[in-house]
Scaffold this active site. Structure first.
Site, PDB file in Angstrom:
ATOM      1  N   ASP A 264       2.569   1.517  -8.239  1.00 35.50           N
ATOM      2  CA  ASP A 264       2.286   2.877  -8.704  1.00 35.50           C
ATOM      3  C   ASP A 264       2.626   3.083 -10.176  1.00 35.50           C
ATOM      4  O   ASP A 264       2.510   4.215 -10.668  1.00 35.50           O
ATOM      5  CB  ASP A 264       3.115   3.889  -7.895  1.00 35.50           C
ATOM      6  CG  ASP A 264       2.701   3.974  -6.445  1.00 35.50           C
ATOM      7  OD1 ASP A 264       1.645   3.417  -6.096  1.00 35.50           O
ATOM      8  OD2 ASP A 264       3.435   4.605  -5.661  1.00 35.50           O
TER       9      ASP A 264
ATOM     10  N   SER B 278      -1.010  -3.168  -7.231  1.00 30.71           N
ATOM     11  CA  SER B 278      -2.157  -2.908  -6.362  1.00 30.71           C
ATOM     12  C   SER B 278      -3.341  -2.427  -7.186  1.00 30.71           C
ATOM     13  O   SER B 278      -3.164  -1.686  -8.161  1.00 30.71           O
ATOM     14  CB  SER B 278      -1.806  -1.843  -5.322  1.00 30.71           C
ATOM     15  OG  SER B 278      -2.966  -1.457  -4.599  1.00 30.71           O
TER      16      SER B 278
ATOM     17  N   GLY C 172      -2.489  -5.045  -2.745  1.00 29.19           N
ATOM     18  CA  GLY C 172      -1.099  -4.915  -3.158  1.00 29.19           C
ATOM     19  C   GLY C 172      -0.146  -5.229  -2.031  1.00 29.19           C
ATOM     20  O   GLY C 172       0.949  -5.755  -2.250  1.00 29.19           O
ATOM     21  N   SER C 173      -0.540  -4.927  -0.800  1.00 25.57           N
ATOM     22  CA  SER C 173       0.299  -5.261   0.355  1.00 25.57           C
ATOM     23  C   SER C 173       0.441  -6.772   0.504  1.00 25.57           C
ATOM     24  O   SER C 173       1.535  -7.277   0.794  1.00 25.57           O
ATOM     25  CB  SER C 173      -0.315  -4.660   1.623  1.00 25.57           C
ATOM     26  OG  SER C 173      -0.383  -3.259   1.535  1.00 25.57           O
TER      27      SER C 173
ATOM     28  N   ASN D 241      -4.917 -17.407   3.314  1.00 21.10           N
ATOM     29  CA  ASN D 241      -5.952 -17.262   2.296  1.00 21.10           C
ATOM     30  C   ASN D 241      -5.974 -15.794   1.908  1.00 21.10           C
ATOM     31  O   ASN D 241      -6.537 -14.957   2.611  1.00 21.10           O
ATOM     32  CB  ASN D 241      -7.324 -17.699   2.804  1.00 21.10           C
ATOM     33  CG  ASN D 241      -8.413 -17.481   1.758  1.00 21.10           C
ATOM     34  OD1 ASN D 241      -8.133 -17.127   0.615  1.00 21.10           O
ATOM     35  ND2 ASN D 241      -9.653 -17.681   2.136  1.00 21.10           N
TER      36      ASN D 241
ATOM     37  N   HIS E 142      -4.996   3.606  -7.503  1.00 19.13           N
ATOM     38  CA  HIS E 142      -4.033   3.143  -8.496  1.00 19.13           C
ATOM     39  C   HIS E 142      -4.580   3.169  -9.925  1.00 19.13           C
ATOM     40  O   HIS E 142      -5.719   3.573 -10.168  1.00 19.13           O
ATOM     41  CB  HIS E 142      -3.522   1.766  -8.104  1.00 19.13           C
ATOM     42  CG  HIS E 142      -2.659   1.801  -6.878  1.00 19.13           C
ATOM     43  ND1 HIS E 142      -1.375   2.288  -6.884  1.00 19.13           N
ATOM     44  CD2 HIS E 142      -2.918   1.465  -5.591  1.00 19.13           C
ATOM     45  CE1 HIS E 142      -0.865   2.225  -5.669  1.00 19.13           C
ATOM     46  NE2 HIS E 142      -1.790   1.739  -4.856  1.00 19.13           N
TER      47      HIS E 142
END
Length: 434
Positions: free
Chosen positions: A192, A213, A84-85, A286, A218
Site C-alpha cells: 500500500d 502488489s 502481492g499475496s 509457479n 494499488h
C-alpha cells in the site's frame, strides 16, 4: 508487418479516446470509488502491442520491468510474481530455505506482525508452520509501534513482517534496528505504500525483503501481479527458485545452457550430468507473471511520480476539509514520514452520537464508496480462531478499528469536485446527527 502493427496501434489509440470520453461528475449519481486503476491510451496500447507480439509468458518485458522497478525502489533485485499475496508467500517461504543453514526459519518459530491488517500478510506465516505473534497498533497512524514490537520479542522470535498501513509508514527505522539487535529477519509489506518515505528514505529499503502488489487498487497496476524485492542476492536467488517451480537453474525457461554447464551438475543423489533445468532445490511453485502484465506495468511505472503526487494532494484536501468535525478521529502521518497514501482512514469516536455503520450507509447511498480497514482484528475471524498464535498486550485499538473504522479513497482519478462532495456529505451527516 511493422506498418500494419503501427496501423493497428493507431487504431487502438483512436478507440481509447472514443471509449473513454470525459465524464461529467453528478453528485449522488456518479460513483466515487475508494480505489481503482488509472489507465490511459498508452496503457491500452502497451497491452495490445504485447498481445500482437504474442508475448504470453514471462520474457523481455518482465525482465525490463524487474530491472526498472528495482532501480526505482533502490533494491538490487526484483522478482515479478502473479500477486502481492504470492509475493508475501515467497518472501516468508524464502526465510525457511535450507540454504540459510542456521538462520533458516523452522516450524514453531515465531514471527511478529500486527492484528489489524490484511490476511495475506499473515497467512504465509501459518502456511510455513510458523507462529504469528500479534501486536496492537496506534489508532491515528494504524501502525505498530517500536515499543509494542520490542515487547513481543521472545526466545522463539525469528522474524518480523508488517505492512505500512494505507501508505502510512510504520516506524521502520526503529523496528529495523530492533531486528538487527535481535538477529531477526524483517519483511516490509509495501503493497500500500510505494513511494512512501521514512526518515527521508523509501519504505521497502529497510528490511531484508519487501513486497509490492499491482492489483488495480494499488499505486501501479498490472491487473493482477506483485513483486518481491531485496538487496540480498542470496535471498533473491531463493525467491527466484521458489517462484520458478523450485528449480535450481537460473536460466530463463526459453534459454538453453546460458550458464555453460547445464549438463555438468551433480546434486542430491541424481546421476552426474542430470539436466540442470530439471534439478529442484526447493519445494516451490509457479508464481510468475506474464509479459502482457509487465508491458502494462512499464507504462504505469512511467506515471508513478504523478500518481504519488495526486494521492498526497487528495489526502491533504480531505484532511483539511474534515479537520475539526466532531465525532471523527482523523488520521495522522507517522512522525518523520512522508506517506504515499493508499486511503483516508476515519474512526468514529465510540462516544459520538452516531455509529460508523450509519455514516457508512449515508455515504454509500450517495455513491461514495467506503472500505473497512481490511480484516480489522484478524484474531476474531473464524479462519484464525483455532490457528496457533500468540498475542502480546491488549488489542484494544485493533478492536476499536474492527468496530468503528473505515476508509475512503484518495486515488488519482478523484477530482477536487468529488473530494469536496465527500467532505460536504460527511459534514452534513454529522450536523444532522449531532
Amino acid at each position: 508487418m511493422s506498418d500494419r502493427k503501427d496501423l493497428v496501434l493507431d487504431g487502438v489509440r483512436e478507440f481509447h479516446r472514443e471509449a473513454s470520453p470525459a465524464q461529467e461528475f453528478i453528485p449522488g449519481t456518479t460513483e466515487i470509488w475508494p480505489s481503482g486503476a488509472v489507465l490511459d491510451e498508452n496503457d491500452r496500447v502497451a497491452l495490445v502491442e504485447a498481445a500482437l507480439e504474442m508475448r504470453i509468458a514471462a520474457g523481455t518485458s518482465s525482465r525490463k520491468f524487474e530491472s526498472a522497478f528495482a532501480r526505482r525502489l533502490k533494491r538490487r533485485k526484483a522478482h515479478l510474481t502473479n500477486s502481492g499475496s504470492s509475493a508475501n508467500l515467497l518472501a516468508v517461504s524464502a526465510l525457511t530455505s535450507h540454504t540459510l543453514e542456521d538462520r533458516r526459519l523452522k516450524p514453531g518459530d515465531e514471527v511478529i506482525t500486527v492484528a489489524a491488517g490484511f490476511p495475506t500478510t499473515v497467512n504465509p506465516i501459518l502456511q510455513n508452520g510458523l507462529v504469528p505473534v500479534f501486536v496492537d497498533v496506534d489508532l491515528t497512524t494504524c501502525n505498530a509501534t517500536a515499543d509494542r514490537v520490542a515487547a513481543a520479542i521472545g526466545p522463539k522470535t525469528r522474524a518480523i513482517i508488517i505492512a505500512h498501513a494505507l501508505g502510512n509508514p510504520f516506524p521502520v527505522t526503529e523496528i529495523a534496528q530492533l531486528a538487527e539487535q535481535h538477529d531477526l529477519f524483517l519483511i516490509e509489506d509495501n503493497c500500500d505504500a510505494v513511494g512512501s518515505l521514512y526518515d527521508g528514505k523509501l519504505t521497502g529499503t529497510f528490511g531484508d525483503l519487501t513486497t509490492v502488489s499491482f492489483y488495480p487498487a494499488h499505486h501501479l497496476t498490472m491487473g493482477e501481479g506483485g513483486c518481491v524485492l531485496t538487496g540480498n542476492l542470496a535471498l533473491a536467488r531463493i525467491v527466484e527458485s521458489l517462484r520458478d517451480w523450485g528449480r535450481d537453474c537460473w536460466c530463463e525457461p526459453g534459454e538453453n545452457d546460458r550458464c555453460l554447464k547445464r549438463f555438468k551438475y551433480q546434486m542430491g543423489t541424481l546421476p552426474a550430468g542430470y539436466d540442470h533445468k530439471y534439478i529442484f532445490s526447493h519445494v516451490g511453485y509457479n508464481l510468475k507473471a506474464t509479459d502482457i502484465q509487465a508491458a502494462l506495468g512499464l507504462t504505469q511505472l512511467a506515471k508513478l511520480d504523478s500518481f504519488i503526487e495526486a494521492r498526497r494532494r487528495n489526502w491533504q484536501r480531505l484532511r483539511e476539509g474534515l479537520d475539526g468535525v466532531p465525532g471523527l478521529l482523523l488520521p495522522e502521518p507517522t512522525p518523520r514520514s512522508e506517506p504515499s497514501w493508499f486511503g483516508f482512514v476515519i474512526t468514529v469516536d465510540p462516544e459520538a452520537p452516531f455509529r460508523r455503520a450509519e455514516l457508512v450507509d449515508f455515504l454509500e447511498e450517495r455513491k461514495i464508496g467506503t472500505r473497512r480497514l481490511f480484516a480489522g482484528n484478524l484474531t476474531r475471524h473464524p479462519a484464525y480462531t483455532h490457528q496457533p498464535h500468540r498475542i502480546v498486550g491488549e488489542l484494544t485499538n485493533s478492536d476499536l478499528i474492527t468496530e468503528h473504522t473505515f476508509w475512503i479513497g484518495v486515488y488519482p482519478a478523484l477530482t477536487d469536485e468529488m473530494l469536496d462532495y465527500v467532505t460536504a456529505s460527511i459534514k452534513e451527516f454529522v450536523a444532522t446527527h449531532g
